[in-house]
Scaffold this motif. Sequence first.
Motif: not given
Length: 368
Positions: A39-45, A232-233, A323-325, A361-362
């Motif tokens: 999830h983080e890879a797609v949001r950041e990279r 989740t994305l 992303t936001f926990k 959206p969140f």
Amino acid sequence: MSSLKQTPLYPVYAKYGAKTIDFGGWDLPVQFGGIQSEHEAVRERAGLFDVSHMGEFWVTGADAESFLQRMTTNDVSKLATNQAQYSLLCYPSGGVVDDLLVYKLAGDRFMLVVNASNIDKDFAWLKEHAEGGVKLENVSDDTSLLALQGPRAAAILAKLTEAPVGGLKSFHFLPDADIGGVNAMVSRTGYTGEDGFELYVSAKQVVRLWDLLLEAGRDDGLEPVGLGARDTLRFEARLPLYGQELSADISPLEAGLGFFVKLDKGDFIGREALAAQKAQGVPRKLVGIEMIDRGIPRSHYPVYAATDERRIGEVTTGTQSPTFKRNVGLALLDAEYTAPDTELLVEIRGKKLRAKVVPTPFYKRPKG
């Protein structure tokens, strides 16, 4: 021997550490390295998804456009060649057969991309209503689909092609691009809330394209991504999932997708019911919720009014936002309980826990 269907990429999953699950009759990777990190890879990279289980249909002939105008809720006549649009197929009741993408390749040639679990149902629905100069062809088995998503997607793809992928506008596509020696249709679309591309390629060439992209993106932190992070994305970006936010019993208007329902374009299947729903006001609305008490809302958990504990709907999708926990969800609720900050109760493991309505959206992709 497994009776589950497999995409042409199935033989290389193990090489990348995939854990697979039964997803609507398909043996697909839920994760490679872990849902949170993907999830983080797609949001950041950037992340690379195998979505070859999706369905593709050709709709061709002199009456192709008028046929799609009658079958779908969006206005097909507004499409330029090499442009795509999000749309829906509806029943006469206003409920949803499926949500889909419509690609215009020429005045008499379109491609539809439908959900994997609905391929047979959708094709039968279209065939049942086809008349005149319309030819339908299900090319799902011969077509594979990779999604390259994330802020570095364009830079990674540009390493493999002379085609002007960086200048491609959202919901536009190149029908015929050479990507590292593999012929692909490249579309600036996706299901993650990030910038990115979907690449349609022959099933015979998809393993080669997958390997080429992962190699080209290695220095940019590109990772293979499974269905867990895909869910989740799309959820954080409030993109609907058929069977949860949309169904035969949930209309596009209830799901907050009125923008894609063009009631003024002329007649289409479901128009009468949707026009009546719009005029009267929708009885239910899909809204964001956030837990106040500790607990994670999940699909189908019942939701109650905080005032009198009357059941007013249910959660369609929920999780702890990677992303936001925060513990958040989408819920389809009686319209009178959908104002922002309305307090609710979500039943989690037999306990009614406090939550409230929040904006969606969140997640919104940062500008620039």
